[in-house]
Design a protein around this motif. Sequence first.
Motif, PDB file in Angstrom:
ATOM      1  N   ASN A 103      -8.616   2.247  -6.672  1.00 20.17           N
ATOM      2  CA  ASN A 103      -7.765   3.437  -6.627  1.00 20.17           C
ATOM      3  C   ASN A 103      -6.311   3.031  -6.854  1.00 20.17           C
ATOM      4  O   ASN A 103      -5.592   2.754  -5.904  1.00 20.17           O
ATOM      5  N   LYS A 140       0.851  -1.176   0.000  1.00 20.45           N
ATOM      6  CA  LYS A 140       0.000   0.000   0.000  1.00 20.45           C
ATOM      7  C   LYS A 140       0.895   1.238   0.000  1.00 20.45           C
ATOM      8  O   LYS A 140       1.950   1.258   0.643  1.00 20.45           O
ATOM      9  N   GLU A 153      -5.352  -5.551  -0.525  1.00 18.31           N
ATOM     10  CA  GLU A 153      -6.305  -4.445  -0.529  1.00 18.31           C
ATOM     11  C   GLU A 153      -7.071  -4.376   0.798  1.00 18.31           C
ATOM     12  O   GLU A 153      -7.281  -3.302   1.353  1.00 18.31           O
ATOM     13  N   ASP A 168       0.730   3.999   1.434  1.00 17.11           N
ATOM     14  CA  ASP A 168       0.983   4.679   2.710  1.00 17.11           C
ATOM     15  C   ASP A 168       1.781   3.828   3.698  1.00 17.11           C
ATOM     16  O   ASP A 168       2.019   4.236   4.829  1.00 17.11           O
ATOM     17  N   ASP A 221      -3.390   4.041  -4.568  1.00 23.56           N
ATOM     18  CA  ASP A 221      -3.201   3.523  -3.204  1.00 23.56           C
ATOM     19  C   ASP A 221      -2.104   2.483  -3.104  1.00 23.56           C
ATOM     20  O   ASP A 221      -1.745   2.050  -2.021  1.00 23.56           O
TER      21      ASP A 221
END
Lengths: 302, 262
Positions: free
Chosen positions: A212, A134, A189, A136, A215
């Motif tokens: 998205n 991911k 996810e 982030d 992401d």
Amino acid sequence: MKPSKLVQVILFSTTLVGIVCASQAGTMEKIAETKTITMGVRDSSGALSYTLGDGKYTGFHVEICKRVIADLEKKLKTSLKVEYQPVTSQNRIPLVQNGTVDLECGSTTNNATRQKDVSFAVTTYVEEVRIAVKADSNITSIAQLVNKKVATTTGTTSVQLLRKHERANGVNFEEIFGKDHADSFLLLESGRADAFVMDGSILAGNIANAKNPKDFKIVGEVLSVEPIAIMMRKDAPALFKTEVDNSIKAMMKDGTLAKMYKQWFQDPIPPKGNRVGLDLSDNTKNAWANPNDKPAEDYVKK
Amino acid sequence: MSLDFQIFCKSTFDDTYSPRCFGEFFQFGQGTGDPTYLDWLLTAWGWTIAVSALALFIALLIGITIGTLRTISNETVLSKVLIFFSNAWVELFRNIPVLVQVFLWYHVIPMLIPALKNFPSFLLVSIALGFFTSARIAEQMKAGIFSLPKGQRMAAQSLGMTKVQTYRYVLLPMAMRIVIPPLTSECMNIVKNSAVAFAVSVSELTLFAMQTQEETSKGIEMYLGVTALYIVTAFTVNRVMALIERKTCIPGFIATSSQGSH
């Protein structure tokens, strides 16, 4: 031994020899005779080979094969009927061996074990195994995966790769297996996994199709490289392989392959107009500059 | 094409062959050898048996209860609620494909109940498989109880037995014997259905087969090994159930077939 029995034995053994010889007849002769060529294709091997539905197939490897077949037609001075045979990881090698498929244009890794059973054309694409995380998360390399959950797909060589890596470096991570690539991506996810380790093109393809795409990102070192090539039957006279190789080499030389790479890996591709967005790797560039059919094992030794 | 069963003695890490096929399995981590594919196969078998056994336990417990509840007379409000609940249970769990149920338990329900997120997938898949099978066992139980002559229930009640006693001492002992043959099929089915566990990363036999055939390129050998173990497991279940059937049968009564099961 009575003569009649001897005759029987001789007849039987000559029949056997006959069968063996028939199965060894070259692919080239077979194609010329039947005016048909069977192409093995995959339903969802990322941009390499996939279906558009309705029995239509396309992708980087499929398009290469179409051009190779066009060259074969010129060589044989006859038009060929092209039949598509969808294959899976489980049945692709037996289907090539028994002559059902003449040219497998999916996403098959060229390795030493397989070279005992089948032949490979010169490498057209070098797959790199990478890590998707991911965006982030702070993970940037495999060393940071210690005690994290790592997803990978059942029935792929990445599982073995992770296992070996785990042992060689003493890093410990929990492996979870998706039943297919979409499932593994779902694990990442939904947060059940911290990373998804898989072939770069598959990761890029799944990210492109995500809700998205921003992401997710592909990070870290290349964990392994695998030459992907078009697979064909082991021919007694290597005529067929030479023809296929020459056709591909010509495409490498005149830049057709580079154009096709851009078309399938960087531009929007049918049917949805998604972009895979994977840059041409140095390994693939090398494979095009120096055409070869070396197995994956030779890449590791470097 | 020749088969190469030596592949089972190969290390799962590199290309070496173990002098003994059981590289690690019977030494419990003393580290004298790499685990071989045979070790892995046996571990996978263990997972298949564990999932099947736990699911079967859940399925029997719930299935027998729900099946019995569906046959009680609907006189009081409580019994009406219980009948509605048990009917709903069967309809819900019997009509959703087992693979879908496994996915619901693994991906969807933990979204609603965050505590389930920490459950190992082995437990979740066993619950899913157990609930799925419980609906089928409940149907068989209900059919078994209804197949008893009406007079038995009436006779028990005219003797002054309570409802619970009627079930405990008269109906269930008979019905349980009647349902053993279909129950045998269900127990064998659970072994077969345990293959869905691979979908949520329990490394059981099906996952082993799919994974190793890719790693070793020896698919036929791997699938043969896995098939043999499935046969052994299902056949053992079959024989155990046949033994139970023989031991519990009442001479001269229904369900006294001497030829074993299903």
